[in-house]
Design a protein around this motif. Structure first.
Motif, PDB file in Angstrom:
ATOM      1  N   PHE A 143     -85.492  -3.092  -6.555  1.00  0.00           N
ATOM      2  CA  PHE A 143     -84.042  -2.979  -6.402  1.00  0.00           C
ATOM      3  C   PHE A 143     -83.525  -1.874  -7.307  1.00  0.00           C
ATOM      4  O   PHE A 143     -83.794  -1.888  -8.515  1.00  0.00           O
ATOM      5  CB  PHE A 143     -83.364  -4.305  -6.764  1.00  0.00           C
ATOM      6  N   LEU A 144     -82.791  -0.927  -6.734  1.00  0.00           N
ATOM      7  CA  LEU A 144     -82.238   0.194  -7.490  1.00  0.00           C
ATOM      8  C   LEU A 144     -80.719   0.126  -7.445  1.00  0.00           C
ATOM      9  O   LEU A 144     -80.124   0.127  -6.367  1.00  0.00           O
ATOM     10  CB  LEU A 144     -82.705   1.525  -6.894  1.00  0.00           C
ATOM     11  N   ARG A 145     -80.108   0.049  -8.613  1.00  0.00           N
ATOM     12  CA  ARG A 145     -78.644   0.083  -8.655  1.00  0.00           C
ATOM     13  C   ARG A 145     -78.200   1.531  -8.529  1.00  0.00           C
ATOM     14  O   ARG A 145     -78.745   2.412  -9.159  1.00  0.00           O
ATOM     15  CB  ARG A 145     -78.140  -0.495  -9.966  1.00  0.00           C
ATOM     16  N   CYS A 146     -77.221   1.741  -7.731  1.00  0.00           N
ATOM     17  CA  CYS A 146     -76.774   3.097  -7.441  1.00  0.00           C
ATOM     18  C   CYS A 146     -75.482   3.391  -8.189  1.00  0.00           C
ATOM     19  O   CYS A 146     -74.482   2.706  -7.983  1.00  0.00           O
ATOM     20  CB  CYS A 146     -76.567   3.259  -5.940  1.00  0.00           C
ATOM     21  N   ARG A 159     -87.242   4.737   7.031  1.00  0.00           N
ATOM     22  CA  ARG A 159     -88.670   4.711   6.724  1.00  0.00           C
ATOM     23  C   ARG A 159     -89.124   6.122   6.399  1.00  0.00           C
ATOM     24  O   ARG A 159     -88.700   7.070   7.043  1.00  0.00           O
ATOM     25  CB  ARG A 159     -89.480   4.110   7.856  1.00  0.00           C
ATOM     26  N   LEU A 160     -89.958   6.219   5.380  1.00  0.00           N
ATOM     27  CA  LEU A 160     -90.629   7.469   5.074  1.00  0.00           C
ATOM     28  C   LEU A 160     -91.891   7.457   5.914  1.00  0.00           C
ATOM     29  O   LEU A 160     -92.775   6.620   5.696  1.00  0.00           O
ATOM     30  CB  LEU A 160     -90.958   7.558   3.582  1.00  0.00           C
ATOM     31  N   ARG A 161     -91.921   8.341   6.923  1.00  0.00           N
ATOM     32  CA  ARG A 161     -92.978   8.251   7.923  1.00  0.00           C
ATOM     33  C   ARG A 161     -93.407   9.641   8.393  1.00  0.00           C
ATOM     34  O   ARG A 161     -92.865  10.165   9.355  1.00  0.00           O
ATOM     35  CB  ARG A 161     -92.465   7.445   9.105  1.00  0.00           C
ATOM     36  N   PRO A 162     -94.382  10.220   7.718  1.00  0.00           N
ATOM     37  CA  PRO A 162     -94.906  11.483   8.244  1.00  0.00           C
ATOM     38  C   PRO A 162     -95.842  11.184   9.414  1.00  0.00           C
ATOM     39  O   PRO A 162     -96.838  10.486   9.255  1.00  0.00           O
ATOM     40  CB  PRO A 162     -95.663  12.079   7.062  1.00  0.00           C
ATOM     41  N   GLY A 163     -95.475  11.612  10.564  1.00  0.00           N
ATOM     42  CA  GLY A 163     -96.307  11.306  11.744  1.00  0.00           C
ATOM     43  C   GLY A 163     -96.144   9.861  12.146  1.00  0.00           C
ATOM     44  O   GLY A 163     -95.044   9.385  12.391  1.00  0.00           O
ATOM     45  N   THR A 164     -97.240   9.128  12.176  1.00  0.00           N
ATOM     46  CA  THR A 164     -97.210   7.743  12.631  1.00  0.00           C
ATOM     47  C   THR A 164     -97.507   6.747  11.525  1.00  0.00           C
ATOM     48  O   THR A 164     -97.682   5.564  11.791  1.00  0.00           O
ATOM     49  CB  THR A 164     -98.242   7.536  13.759  1.00  0.00           C
ATOM     50  N   ILE A 165     -97.550   7.199  10.272  1.00  0.00           N
ATOM     51  CA  ILE A 165     -97.905   6.326   9.163  1.00  0.00           C
ATOM     52  C   ILE A 165     -96.674   6.034   8.313  1.00  0.00           C
ATOM     53  O   ILE A 165     -96.074   6.940   7.745  1.00  0.00           O
ATOM     54  CB  ILE A 165     -98.999   6.970   8.281  1.00  0.00           C
ATOM     55  N   ASP A 166     -96.287   4.749   8.232  1.00  0.00           N
ATOM     56  CA  ASP A 166     -95.185   4.349   7.361  1.00  0.00           C
ATOM     57  C   ASP A 166     -95.679   4.344   5.919  1.00  0.00           C
ATOM     58  O   ASP A 166     -96.669   3.695   5.603  1.00  0.00           O
ATOM     59  CB  ASP A 166     -94.684   2.945   7.716  1.00  0.00           C
ATOM     60  N   LEU A 167     -94.950   5.057   5.032  1.00  0.00           N
ATOM     61  CA  LEU A 167     -95.325   5.099   3.620  1.00  0.00           C
ATOM     62  C   LEU A 167     -94.415   4.257   2.747  1.00  0.00           C
ATOM     63  O   LEU A 167     -94.849   3.728   1.730  1.00  0.00           O
ATOM     64  CB  LEU A 167     -95.311   6.537   3.103  1.00  0.00           C
ATOM     65  N   LEU A 168     -93.138   4.149   3.134  1.00  0.00           N
ATOM     66  CA  LEU A 168     -92.184   3.428   2.305  1.00  0.00           C
ATOM     67  C   LEU A 168     -90.966   3.067   3.148  1.00  0.00           C
ATOM     68  O   LEU A 168     -90.523   3.861   3.972  1.00  0.00           O
ATOM     69  CB  LEU A 168     -91.742   4.303   1.123  1.00  0.00           C
ATOM     70  N   TYR A 169     -90.437   1.865   2.930  1.00  0.00           N
ATOM     71  CA  TYR A 169     -89.181   1.463   3.562  1.00  0.00           C
ATOM     72  C   TYR A 169     -88.097   1.506   2.505  1.00  0.00           C
ATOM     73  O   TYR A 169     -88.281   1.015   1.390  1.00  0.00           O
ATOM     74  CB  TYR A 169     -89.264   0.036   4.110  1.00  0.00           C
ATOM     75  N   THR A 170     -86.948   2.070   2.854  1.00  0.00           N
ATOM     76  CA  THR A 170     -85.775   2.083   1.989  1.00  0.00           C
ATOM     77  C   THR A 170     -84.665   1.358   2.721  1.00  0.00           C
ATOM     78  O   THR A 170     -84.339   1.698   3.857  1.00  0.00           O
ATOM     79  CB  THR A 170     -85.336   3.521   1.661  1.00  0.00           C
ATOM     80  N   GLN A 195     -76.916  -1.883  -3.101  1.00  0.00           N
ATOM     81  CA  GLN A 195     -78.112  -1.447  -3.814  1.00  0.00           C
ATOM     82  C   GLN A 195     -79.116  -0.919  -2.809  1.00  0.00           C
ATOM     83  O   GLN A 195     -79.055  -1.245  -1.625  1.00  0.00           O
ATOM     84  CB  GLN A 195     -78.737  -2.604  -4.597  1.00  0.00           C
ATOM     85  N   LYS A 196     -80.024  -0.098  -3.312  1.00  0.00           N
ATOM     86  CA  LYS A 196     -81.138   0.348  -2.478  1.00  0.00           C
ATOM     87  C   LYS A 196     -82.351  -0.478  -2.856  1.00  0.00           C
ATOM     88  O   LYS A 196     -82.535  -0.830  -4.011  1.00  0.00           O
ATOM     89  CB  LYS A 196     -81.420   1.829  -2.699  1.00  0.00           C
ATOM     90  N   VAL A 197     -83.162  -0.802  -1.863  1.00  0.00           N
ATOM     91  CA  VAL A 197     -84.375  -1.588  -2.075  1.00  0.00           C
ATOM     92  C   VAL A 197     -85.549  -0.823  -1.467  1.00  0.00           C
ATOM     93  O   VAL A 197     -85.461  -0.353  -0.333  1.00  0.00           O
ATOM     94  CB  VAL A 197     -84.259  -2.981  -1.415  1.00  0.00           C
ATOM     95  N   LEU A 198     -86.621  -0.726  -2.235  1.00  0.00           N
ATOM     96  CA  LEU A 198     -87.842  -0.087  -1.763  1.00  0.00           C
ATOM     97  C   LEU A 198     -88.887  -1.169  -1.501  1.00  0.00           C
ATOM     98  O   LEU A 198     -89.088  -2.046  -2.346  1.00  0.00           O
ATOM     99  CB  LEU A 198     -88.383   0.892  -2.809  1.00  0.00           C
ATOM    100  N   ILE A 199     -89.511  -1.099  -0.342  1.00  0.00           N
ATOM    101  CA  ILE A 199     -90.559  -2.059   0.022  1.00  0.00           C
ATOM    102  C   ILE A 199     -91.716  -1.279   0.624  1.00  0.00           C
ATOM    103  O   ILE A 199     -91.521  -0.372   1.435  1.00  0.00           O
ATOM    104  CB  ILE A 199     -90.040  -3.103   1.030  1.00  0.00           C
TER     105      ILE A 199
END
Length: 125
Positions: free
Chosen positions: A56-59, A109-120, A74-78
């Motif tokens: 959890f990131l407070r903005c 989603r941080l997704r280069p191509g077809t691979i999910d790396l991080l959800y925000t 807030q932003k949440v990274l998963i």
């Protein structure tokens, strides 16, 4: 840097953040339930609880990366290693951290191509 090195680098950064700012949380996703054989057109959604490690990131800023942050938001990274999400699932989900229940307002989603790396996610309580 090839794709695998990028993935490894981002996972290492995520692991470092997890150790300092993360907390085990429950991600509540709505999934389609089993239809009634007599009324197969009627299917009720079922809540599925998935344990995830969420950061959890407070903005403090009013905008982050061109995205407006509302008061109390807030932003949440998963990590996709904890749960695989579609946009529809994420937007209908909630996150439970301790006794706080957070509603998802936005999903990226941080997704280069077809691979999910991080959800925000942007969330409010």
């Amino acid at each position: 840097m090839d794709l695998q090195e990028q993935i490894d680098s981002r996972q290492e950064a995520y692991d470092n953040i997890k150790q300092t700012a993360g907390a085990t949380s429950v991600f509540v996703v709505m999934e389609e339930g089993t239809p009634d054989p007599e009324k197969p057109w009627e299917t009720e959604a079922v809540e599925v609880n998935v344990d995830v490690f969420a950061v959890f990131l407070r903005c403090k800023e009013k905008t982050i990366a061109g995205s407006t942050v509302l008061a109390g938001e807030q932003k949440v990274l998963i990590s996709p290693l904890d749960i695989t999400l579609t946009r529809k699932q994420a937007m209908m989900a909630k996150i439970i951290r301790g006794d706080e229940v957070w509603t998802v307002n936005a999903f990226e989603r941080l997704r280069p191509g077809t691979i999910d790396l991080l959800y925000t996610l942007k969330v409010t309580s």
